[in-house]
Scaffold this motif. Structure first.
Motif, mmCIF file in Angstrom:
data_model
loop_
_atom_site.group_PDB
_atom_site.id
_atom_site.type_symbol
_atom_site.label_atom_id
_atom_site.label_comp_id
_atom_site.label_asym_id
_atom_site.label_seq_id
_atom_site.Cartn_x
_atom_site.Cartn_y
_atom_site.Cartn_z
ATOM 1 N N VAL A 136 0.844 -1.202 0.000
ATOM 2 C CA VAL A 136 0.000 0.000 0.000
ATOM 3 C C VAL A 136 0.879 1.253 0.000
ATOM 4 O O VAL A 136 0.645 2.196 -0.766
ATOM 5 N N ASN A 137 1.886 1.263 0.856
ATOM 6 C CA ASN A 137 2.771 2.431 0.941
ATOM 7 C C ASN A 137 3.533 2.655 -0.365
ATOM 8 O O ASN A 137 3.723 3.809 -0.792
ATOM 9 N N GLN A 138 3.971 1.566 -0.993
ATOM 10 C CA GLN A 138 4.685 1.702 -2.268
ATOM 11 C C GLN A 138 3.771 2.267 -3.348
ATOM 12 O O GLN A 138 4.160 3.144 -4.125
ATOM 13 N N ARG A 139 2.548 1.787 -3.385
ATOM 14 C CA ARG A 139 1.594 2.298 -4.373
ATOM 15 C C ARG A 139 1.275 3.774 -4.097
ATOM 16 O O ARG A 139 1.148 4.563 -5.030
ATOM 17 N N ARG A 140 1.119 4.089 -2.838
ATOM 18 C CA ARG A 140 0.826 5.481 -2.476
ATOM 19 C C ARG A 140 1.976 6.389 -2.901
ATOM 20 O O ARG A 140 1.752 7.472 -3.437
ATOM 21 N N GLU A 141 3.190 5.957 -2.651
ATOM 22 C CA GLU A 141 4.356 6.756 -3.032
ATOM 23 C C GLU A 141 4.426 6.941 -4.544
ATOM 24 O O GLU A 141 4.712 8.039 -5.029
ATOM 25 N N ARG A 142 4.171 5.874 -5.286
ATOM 26 C CA ARG A 142 4.230 5.973 -6.751
ATOM 27 C C ARG A 142 3.155 6.921 -7.281
ATOM 28 O O ARG A 142 3.436 7.781 -8.121
ATOM 29 N N ASP A 143 1.920 6.751 -6.804
ATOM 30 C CA ASP A 143 0.831 7.589 -7.301
ATOM 31 C C ASP A 143 1.013 9.041 -6.857
ATOM 32 O O ASP A 143 0.756 9.973 -7.627
ATOM 33 N N SER A 144 1.455 9.235 -5.633
ATOM 34 C CA SER A 144 1.706 10.605 -5.155
ATOM 35 C C SER A 144 2.794 11.274 -5.978
ATOM 36 O O SER A 144 2.676 12.450 -6.338
ATOM 37 N N ALA A 145 3.848 10.534 -6.269
ATOM 38 C CA ALA A 145 4.946 11.096 -7.051
ATOM 39 C C ALA A 145 4.475 11.503 -8.443
ATOM 40 O O ALA A 145 4.883 12.546 -8.969
#
Length: 264
Positions: free
Chosen positions: A171-180
């Motif tokens: 979840v955190n990795q996906r959040r970081e990718r989408d936020s970036a």
């Protein structure tokens, strides 16, 4: 609300560039809807309304009343918002302690905020259950989930902990990718950005942007482009313009005679 005294004070909304007495049509925060007006000092002024010296609860009604005044005033002036619920004992205190002692800093802050607005953006995953989606798309997570499904919890305690950690990491990795991806599109248009922690598991980004007013249309267009590109997966909630709540903080503690007016 808890009355601390029957005396009348001055409820504070914000600071503006204004060297004269003015009044505004939006009613003030208290039940009686007192007149909103300015207390000027040199070339700045505090926007206030008469109020009992009391503590204001953070109810929806009170917060909306506070916000309505700020939004009305910002149609005409650059405004430095004061934190909700601050009541000064009298006009002299406002003029001498808040405006007088902090004059140079307030002038500087107003100049920095001139012709700038705050825009807010929250992005959410549309999927009702992001964890289920992750399990379906990650073979490792899916295999561990299937392996412990139906087994007694006491026998799979550590496997369940590991599964939770794996899901959280994904979840955190996906959040970081989408936020970036989102920020790469928006940050070049902003003067400053404030990123806040996500409020829910489905929240991808919770951000405030301080932009030059002249760039508002370009920023709007960037949001539309993001929605076109990511709208099947993400829901965007976009608000503004609003006063620069996230970039200016003006607090006052009259009981201890400490006043701060600091850009953060």
């Amino acid at each position: 609300m808890v009355d601390t005294t029957s005396a009348t004070g001055k409820y504070l909304y914000g600071i503006i560039n204004c060297g004269e007495e003015r009044s505004f049509t939006t009613p003030g925060i208290h039940e009686v809807g007192s007149l909103v007006y300015t207390i000027p000092f040199k070339q700045v002024a505090a926007v206030v309304s008469d109020s009992p010296l009391q503590e204001y609860d953070s109810t929806r009604r009170n917060m909306l009343a506070h916000t309505r005044v700020l939004e009305m005033v910002m149609r005409e002036f650059t405004i430095l918002p004061v934190c909700f619920g601050i009541v000064a004992p009298d006009a002299r205190t406002v003029r001498e302690q808040l405006l007088g002692e902090g004059y140079e800093q307030l002038v500087t802050q107003l100049k920095e905020m001139e012709c700038r607005i705050e825009l807010g953006l929250k992005a959410f995953w549309i999927a009702d259950d992001i964890f289920r989606e992750i399990a379906e798309q990650s073979e490792e997570i899916r295999e561990l989930r299937d392996r412990i499904t139906g087994l007694p919890s006491e026998q799979t305690y550590y496997q369940r902990i590991k599964l939770g950690e794996m899901v959280e990491a994904e979840v955190n990795q996906r959040r970081e990718r989408d936020s970036a991806t989102i920020l790469a599109q928006l940050e070049p248009l902003a003067h400053e950005v404030r990123i806040h922690p996500p409020l829910t598991d489905r929240m991808v980004l919770n951000a405030a942007f301080l932009i030059d007013r002249a760039r508002e249309e370009a920023f709007d267009q960037a949001i539309r482009e993001l929605d076109a590109a990511m709208g099947q997966r993400l829901l965007f909630k976009y608000v503004g313009p609003v006063p620069p709540y996230n970039f200016v903080t003006i607090k006052a503690d009259w009981s201890s005679r400490e006043r701060t007016a600091a850009l953060r």
